[in-house]
Design an enzyme around this catalytic site. Structure first.
Site, PDB file in Angstrom:
ATOM      1  N   LYS A  11       0.818  -1.221   0.000  1.00  0.00           N
ATOM      2  CA  LYS A  11       0.000   0.000   0.000  1.00  0.00           C
ATOM      3  C   LYS A  11       0.855   1.276   0.000  1.00  0.00           C
ATOM      4  CE  LYS A  11      -4.022  -2.123   2.292  1.00  0.00           C
ATOM      5  NZ  LYS A  11      -4.976  -2.010   3.423  1.00  0.00           N
ATOM      6  N   TYR A  51     -12.306  -2.006  -3.823  1.00  0.00           N
ATOM      7  CA  TYR A  51     -12.795  -2.159  -2.449  1.00  0.00           C
ATOM      8  C   TYR A  51     -14.319  -2.029  -2.368  1.00  0.00           C
ATOM      9  CZ  TYR A  51      -8.270  -2.312   0.011  1.00  0.00           C
ATOM     10  OH  TYR A  51      -7.045  -2.688   0.519  1.00  0.00           O
ATOM     11  N   PHE A  59     -15.278   3.831   6.812  1.00  0.00           N
ATOM     12  CA  PHE A  59     -13.928   4.224   6.407  1.00  0.00           C
ATOM     13  C   PHE A  59     -13.710   4.137   4.888  1.00  0.00           C
ATOM     14  CE2 PHE A  59     -13.880  -0.245   7.798  1.00  0.00           C
ATOM     15  CZ  PHE A  59     -13.441  -0.873   6.643  1.00  0.00           C
ATOM     16  N   ASN A 114      -2.033   0.371   6.726  1.00  0.00           N
ATOM     17  CA  ASN A 114      -1.477  -0.853   7.297  1.00  0.00           C
ATOM     18  C   ASN A 114      -0.640  -1.657   6.314  1.00  0.00           C
ATOM     19  OD1 ASN A 114      -3.552  -1.766   5.770  1.00  0.00           O
ATOM     20  ND2 ASN A 114      -4.697  -2.737   7.424  1.00  0.00           N
ATOM     21  N   HIS A 117      -2.290  -5.359   1.568  1.00  0.00           N
ATOM     22  CA  HIS A 117      -3.585  -6.018   1.374  1.00  0.00           C
ATOM     23  C   HIS A 117      -3.324  -7.475   1.017  1.00  0.00           C
ATOM     24  CE1 HIS A 117      -7.570  -7.044  -0.207  1.00  0.00           C
ATOM     25  NE2 HIS A 117      -6.904  -7.684  -1.152  1.00  0.00           N
ATOM     26  N   GLU A 128      -9.733 -10.904  -7.409  1.00  0.00           N
ATOM     27  CA  GLU A 128      -8.770  -9.808  -7.224  1.00  0.00           C
ATOM     28  C   GLU A 128      -7.562  -9.957  -8.162  1.00  0.00           C
ATOM     29  OE1 GLU A 128      -9.924  -8.881  -2.551  1.00  0.00           O
ATOM     30  OE2 GLU A 128      -7.915  -9.636  -3.005  1.00  0.00           O
TER      31      GLU A 128
END
Ligand code: ADP
Ligand code: MG
Length: 140
Positions: A11, A51, A59, A114, A117, A128
């Site tokens: 990320k 997402y 969020f 974080n 993914h 994905e």
């Protein structure tokens, strides 16, 4: 256990801090092979599409803005039980709850930023991977 493939994303908080190589070393040390990889800069719309499952979560907007803020590295990891193994190497979503030695414990900044993914099941892994890669780009 069967050989699986899973979709991983390094990320923006991690690419920004030049952590791609250190994160990839964690995958490889765990026996996961990087069989496809590219660095891209998602638009907010593309992040939102990826997402979409989280569209109703509070969020979601913050997550999409973050994922489009800087380049990401998208990759396919392959190995025995790769989906669960990658989740282990990643650590818990919130780095405060992540085990020692995991990527998120070592590198994540917050529950949102974080660092990585990872797909959570065979069906999501297949969807994905197809979102980012053509079959020709997967070189096992
Ligand atoms: P994971 O990435 O561990 O599978 P989720 O699928 O639940 O976690 O959430 C997707 C991503 O949304 C997380 O990795 C994180 O970047 C972000 N996120 C999850 N929960 C929160 C939260 N409470 N606040 C901000 N961002 C969050
Ligand atoms: Mg998830």
């Amino acid at each position: 256990m069967a050989i699986e493939r899973t979709l991983s994303i390094i990320k923006p908080d991690a690419t920004r801090r030049n952590l791609t190589g250190r994160i990839n070393a964690k995958f490889e040390d765990a026996g996961l092979r990087i069989v496809a990889q590219k660095r891209i800069h998602l638009s907010k719309a593309q992040a939102g599409q990826f997402y979409a499952v989280h569209a109703e979560r509070p969020f979601y907007d913050e997550l999409c803005t973050f994922m489009a803020s800087e380049p990401v590295v998208v990759q396919v990891l392959e190995g025995e039980g790769a989906i669960a193994k990658n989740r282990e190497v990643m650590g818990a979503t919130n780095p405060a709850n992540a085990d020692d030695g995991t990527i998120r414990k070592e590198f994540a900044l917050s529950v949102g930023e974080n660092s990585v993914h990872g797909s959570d099941a065979p069906e999501t892994a297949a969807t994905e991977i197809a979102f980012f890669f053509s079959g020709l780009e997967l070189v096992g």
